[in-house]
Design a protein around this motif. Structure first.
Motif, mmCIF file in Angstrom:
data_model
loop_
_atom_site.group_PDB
_atom_site.id
_atom_site.type_symbol
_atom_site.label_atom_id
_atom_site.label_comp_id
_atom_site.label_asym_id
_atom_site.label_seq_id
_atom_site.Cartn_x
_atom_site.Cartn_y
_atom_site.Cartn_z
ATOM 1 N N UNK A 1 -45.213 76.022 -36.477
ATOM 2 C CA UNK A 1 -45.952 76.213 -37.729
ATOM 3 C C UNK A 1 -46.284 77.688 -37.891
ATOM 4 N N UNK A 2 -45.862 78.267 -39.000
ATOM 5 C CA UNK A 2 -46.081 79.680 -39.266
ATOM 6 C C UNK A 2 -47.428 79.842 -39.986
ATOM 7 N N UNK A 3 -48.288 80.747 -39.463
ATOM 8 C CA UNK A 3 -49.647 80.964 -39.977
ATOM 9 C C UNK A 3 -49.741 82.406 -40.470
ATOM 10 N N UNK A 4 -50.408 82.611 -41.619
ATOM 11 C CA UNK A 4 -50.546 83.951 -42.190
ATOM 12 C C UNK A 4 -51.713 84.719 -41.583
ATOM 13 N N UNK A 5 -52.654 84.087 -40.961
ATOM 14 C CA UNK A 5 -53.815 84.758 -40.381
ATOM 15 C C UNK A 5 -53.609 85.094 -38.914
ATOM 16 N N UNK A 6 -54.700 85.545 -38.265
ATOM 17 C CA UNK A 6 -54.661 85.920 -36.854
ATOM 18 C C UNK A 6 -55.011 84.762 -35.935
ATOM 19 N N UNK A 7 -55.552 83.684 -36.482
ATOM 20 C CA UNK A 7 -55.887 82.535 -35.641
ATOM 21 C C UNK A 7 -55.507 81.239 -36.340
ATOM 22 N N UNK A 8 -55.082 80.296 -35.537
ATOM 23 C CA UNK A 8 -54.704 78.976 -36.038
ATOM 24 C C UNK A 8 -55.777 77.981 -35.637
ATOM 25 N N UNK A 9 -55.957 76.958 -36.460
ATOM 26 C CA UNK A 9 -56.915 75.899 -36.184
ATOM 27 C C UNK A 9 -56.127 74.602 -36.010
ATOM 28 N N UNK A 10 -56.340 73.929 -34.893
ATOM 29 C CA UNK A 10 -55.636 72.664 -34.633
ATOM 30 C C UNK A 10 -56.658 71.601 -34.278
ATOM 31 N N UNK A 11 -56.547 70.454 -34.955
ATOM 32 C CA UNK A 11 -57.404 69.311 -34.622
ATOM 33 C C UNK A 11 -56.578 68.060 -34.346
ATOM 34 N N UNK A 12 -55.279 68.231 -34.177
ATOM 35 C CA UNK A 12 -54.418 67.103 -33.854
ATOM 36 C C UNK A 12 -53.986 66.288 -35.047
ATOM 37 N N UNK A 13 -54.610 66.483 -36.198
ATOM 38 C CA UNK A 13 -54.258 65.714 -37.382
ATOM 39 C C UNK A 13 -54.688 64.264 -37.257
ATOM 40 N N UNK A 14 -54.576 63.547 -38.325
ATOM 41 C CA UNK A 14 -54.876 62.120 -38.291
ATOM 42 C C UNK A 14 -56.362 61.792 -38.294
ATOM 43 N N UNK A 15 -57.225 62.744 -38.634
ATOM 44 C CA UNK A 15 -58.663 62.462 -38.718
ATOM 45 C C UNK A 15 -59.259 62.082 -37.382
ATOM 46 N N UNK A 16 -59.833 60.872 -37.267
ATOM 47 C CA UNK A 16 -60.476 60.476 -36.012
ATOM 48 C C UNK A 16 -59.481 60.228 -34.873
ATOM 49 N N UNK A 17 -58.199 60.171 -35.171
ATOM 50 C CA UNK A 17 -57.201 59.946 -34.127
ATOM 51 C C UNK A 17 -56.721 61.247 -33.496
ATOM 52 N N UNK A 18 -57.247 62.386 -33.950
ATOM 53 C CA UNK A 18 -56.832 63.689 -33.427
ATOM 54 C C UNK A 18 -57.580 64.053 -32.156
ATOM 55 N N UNK A 19 -57.835 65.351 -31.993
ATOM 56 C CA UNK A 19 -58.562 65.858 -30.827
ATOM 57 C C UNK A 19 -59.603 66.850 -31.322
#
Length: 138
Positions: free
Chosen positions: A92-110
């Motif tokens: 996944x290409x990001x335009x900023x200096x930091x990426x945010x990841x929560x696993x996706x899927x709402x409560x099924x993520x991390x």
């Protein structure tokens, strides 16, 4: 379990030596030979070339209960391993200096984590393995 086997073999050896020493005057008898069956070896899982550790059981003997009695492993589907599934996922290409990841899927993520993208190259999420990379502007 191992200590029981060693103890029983030592006891057997001791009784054999006693019997042979008491009958030394008579004809010598050869010691009893204990035949142990060779361990069953099978194929490793087709989606991973080797075992992870020395004590891991091979795939065909891992499911040897009554439920899997008549399962022919050659005709079973071979799903991709988790490592292959993540490797097939695009970076996944990001335009900023930091990426945010929560696993996706709402409560099924991390839990939400922030990944620093200052260094060149893709950076992986520690929870789900998704890779992120910063888009460099020239």
């Amino acid at each position: 379990m191992l200590s029981r086997r060693l103890f029983s073999r030592a006891k057997l050896l001791k009784s054999i030596t006693r019997a042979s020493s008491s009958s030394a005057a008579s004809s010598p008898t050869p010691p009893a030979v204990v035949n142990t069956p060779a361990p069953v070896t099978g194929q490793q899982a087709p989606n991973y070339p080797t075992t992870w550790s020395a004590n891991q059981r091979p795939r065909p003997t891992a499911a040897d209960g009554p439920r899997f009695e008549q399962t022919t492993m050659a005709v079973q589907p071979n799903p991709l391993s988790a490592m292959d599934l993540i490797a097939n996922e695009p970076v996944r290409m990001i335009h900023g200096r930091k990426a945010v990841c929560d696993g996706g899927g709402g409560p099924l993520g991390h839990p939400k984590i922030y990944i620093n993208l200052d260094q060149p190259g893709p950076r992986a999420c520690g929870y789900c393995g998704l890779r992120f990379e910063q888009v460099h502007h020239h």
